[in-house]
Write a protein that holds these residues in place. Structure first.
Motif, PDB file in Angstrom:
ATOM      1  N   ALA A  34     131.716 -71.713 -20.942  1.00 41.93           N
ATOM      2  CA  ALA A  34     130.231 -71.936 -21.421  1.00 41.93           C
ATOM      3  C   ALA A  34     129.678 -73.197 -21.345  1.00 41.93           C
ATOM      4  N   PRO A  35     128.300 -73.537 -20.708  1.00 43.31           N
ATOM      5  CA  PRO A  35     127.872 -74.769 -20.985  1.00 43.31           C
ATOM      6  C   PRO A  35     127.931 -75.406 -22.474  1.00 43.31           C
ATOM      7  N   ASN A  36     128.095 -76.642 -22.600  1.00 41.49           N
ATOM      8  CA  ASN A  36     127.885 -77.332 -23.939  1.00 41.49           C
ATOM      9  C   ASN A  36     126.801 -77.821 -24.209  1.00 41.49           C
ATOM     10  N   GLU A  37     126.631 -78.509 -25.538  1.00 41.36           N
ATOM     11  CA  GLU A  37     125.440 -79.214 -25.927  1.00 41.36           C
ATOM     12  C   GLU A  37     124.861 -80.204 -25.108  1.00 41.36           C
ATOM     13  N   SER A  38     125.734 -80.797 -24.472  1.00 45.32           N
ATOM     14  CA  SER A  38     125.285 -81.855 -23.136  1.00 45.32           C
ATOM     15  C   SER A  38     124.550 -81.343 -22.164  1.00 45.32           C
ATOM     16  N   HIS A  39     125.075 -80.132 -21.632  1.00 49.39           N
ATOM     17  CA  HIS A  39     124.583 -79.338 -20.350  1.00 49.39           C
ATOM     18  C   HIS A  39     123.059 -79.083 -20.788  1.00 49.39           C
ATOM     19  N   PHE A  40     123.036 -78.484 -22.087  1.00 49.36           N
ATOM     20  CA  PHE A  40     121.687 -77.998 -22.495  1.00 49.36           C
ATOM     21  C   PHE A  40     120.868 -79.135 -22.946  1.00 49.36           C
ATOM     22  N   HIS A  41     121.253 -80.250 -23.470  1.00 47.74           N
ATOM     23  CA  HIS A  41     120.297 -81.421 -23.600  1.00 47.74           C
ATOM     24  C   HIS A  41     119.697 -81.747 -22.170  1.00 47.74           C
ATOM     25  N   LEU A  42     120.629 -81.791 -21.296  1.00 46.27           N
ATOM     26  CA  LEU A  42     119.894 -82.146 -19.842  1.00 46.27           C
ATOM     27  C   LEU A  42     119.017 -81.182 -19.376  1.00 46.27           C
ATOM     28  N   ALA A  43     119.351 -79.965 -19.386  1.00 48.12           N
ATOM     29  CA  ALA A  43     118.261 -78.720 -19.183  1.00 48.12           C
ATOM     30  C   ALA A  43     117.065 -78.843 -19.888  1.00 48.12           C
ATOM     31  N   GLU A  44     116.872 -79.457 -21.316  1.00 46.14           N
ATOM     32  CA  GLU A  44     115.718 -79.553 -21.946  1.00 46.14           C
ATOM     33  C   GLU A  44     114.899 -80.973 -21.432  1.00 46.14           C
ATOM     34  N   ILE A  45     115.760 -81.741 -21.070  1.00 51.50           N
ATOM     35  CA  ILE A  45     115.312 -83.039 -20.507  1.00 51.50           C
ATOM     36  C   ILE A  45     114.605 -82.861 -19.345  1.00 51.50           C
ATOM     37  N   GLU A  46     115.084 -81.872 -18.396  1.00 52.54           N
ATOM     38  CA  GLU A  46     114.332 -81.461 -17.069  1.00 52.54           C
ATOM     39  C   GLU A  46     113.108 -80.827 -17.498  1.00 52.54           C
ATOM     40  N   LYS A  47     113.133 -79.832 -18.375  1.00 56.20           N
ATOM     41  CA  LYS A  47     111.938 -79.030 -18.768  1.00 56.20           C
ATOM     42  C   LYS A  47     110.980 -80.137 -19.143  1.00 56.20           C
ATOM     43  N   MET A  48     111.112 -81.012 -19.777  1.00 56.26           N
ATOM     44  CA  MET A  48     110.228 -82.088 -20.372  1.00 56.26           C
ATOM     45  C   MET A  48     109.657 -82.697 -19.202  1.00 56.26           C
TER      46      MET A  48
END
Length: 225
Positions: free
Chosen positions: A85-99
């Protein structure tokens, strides 16, 4: 580190010009998801490859001599990736892309699909990916791995149906994973060579998540800064 990154993004984002952010990730970012890195004691090049040297096993030459062995190994990795499963680092990068939206680009050496599963879309998969296959003889386009082909344990053989699905319908040669092997060169069709270099060159900030394993591609990127 998180506060420092937020400050960098804030400073650059509010400049008058529409500056870009480019991130580069490698095998290390997926290690917290349970996917081993390549050359560690429990690495991908150790497990499942019968202890071949990577420069021998991970080549188009070896595939042409031992296609079923390599395809079985690829499906072993498919099962490994799908169980992670994606981990915290993957999700952080996804959040940065949304921003950042269209100011964001992600160049990854990983083929495991975890960035996409986390929510990233502006991705340059410079080593290809495990979702796709192409003819080992070079004909026709890149296609998705058929849904009927599932991940396997390392000791499972290919079925007759899987062999049929992994045969090119145009020339009869084996289909192969759409990934970059050691005896191959970067190109635009498979590896986004020119477009990834462009987003690296035009980025206001080029951020590396960790030390990368393929220094040969990293060095030209750094020289563009």
């Amino acid at each position: 580190m998180k506060t420092q990154l937020e400050e960098i993004i804030h400073q650059v984002y509010h400049k008058e010009k529409r500056n870009l952010f480019t991130f580069l990730t490698g095998a290390g970012i997926s290690s917290d998801s349970g996917i081993p890195t390549y050359r560690g004691t429990d690495g991908i090049w150790v497990k499942g490859t019968q202890f071949h040297k990577p420069e021998e096993f991970g080549t188009l030459k070896y595939f042409k001599q031992n296609p079923e062995e390599v395809l079985k190994y690829s499906l072993f990795r498919k099962k490994m990736f799908e169980s992670a499963a994606p981990n915290e680092s993957h999700f952080h990068l996804a959040e940065i892309e949304k921003m950042l939206q269209d100011r964001f680009h992600l160049i990854t050496q990983n083929i495991d699909n975890l960035h996409r599963r986390a929510g990233n879309h502006r991705i340059y998969e410079i080593h290809g990916n495990n979702r796709e296959i192409k003819c080992s003889n070079g004909c026709k386009e890149i296609v998705h791995l058929p849904e009927e082909i599932k991940g396997k344990n390392i000791d499972e053989d290919l079925t007759a149906k899987e062999i049929e699905l992994l045969t090119c319908s145009y020339c009869g040669h084996w289909m192969r994973p759409n990934i970059l092997w050691f005896d191959e060169y970067y190109d635009e069709k498979t590896n986004k060579k020119f477009s990834s270099l462009k987003v690296a060159k035009t980025a206001e900030r080029f951020l590396l998540s960790e030390l990368q394993e393929r220094q040969i591609f990293l060095l030209p990127l750094l020289k563009l800064r």
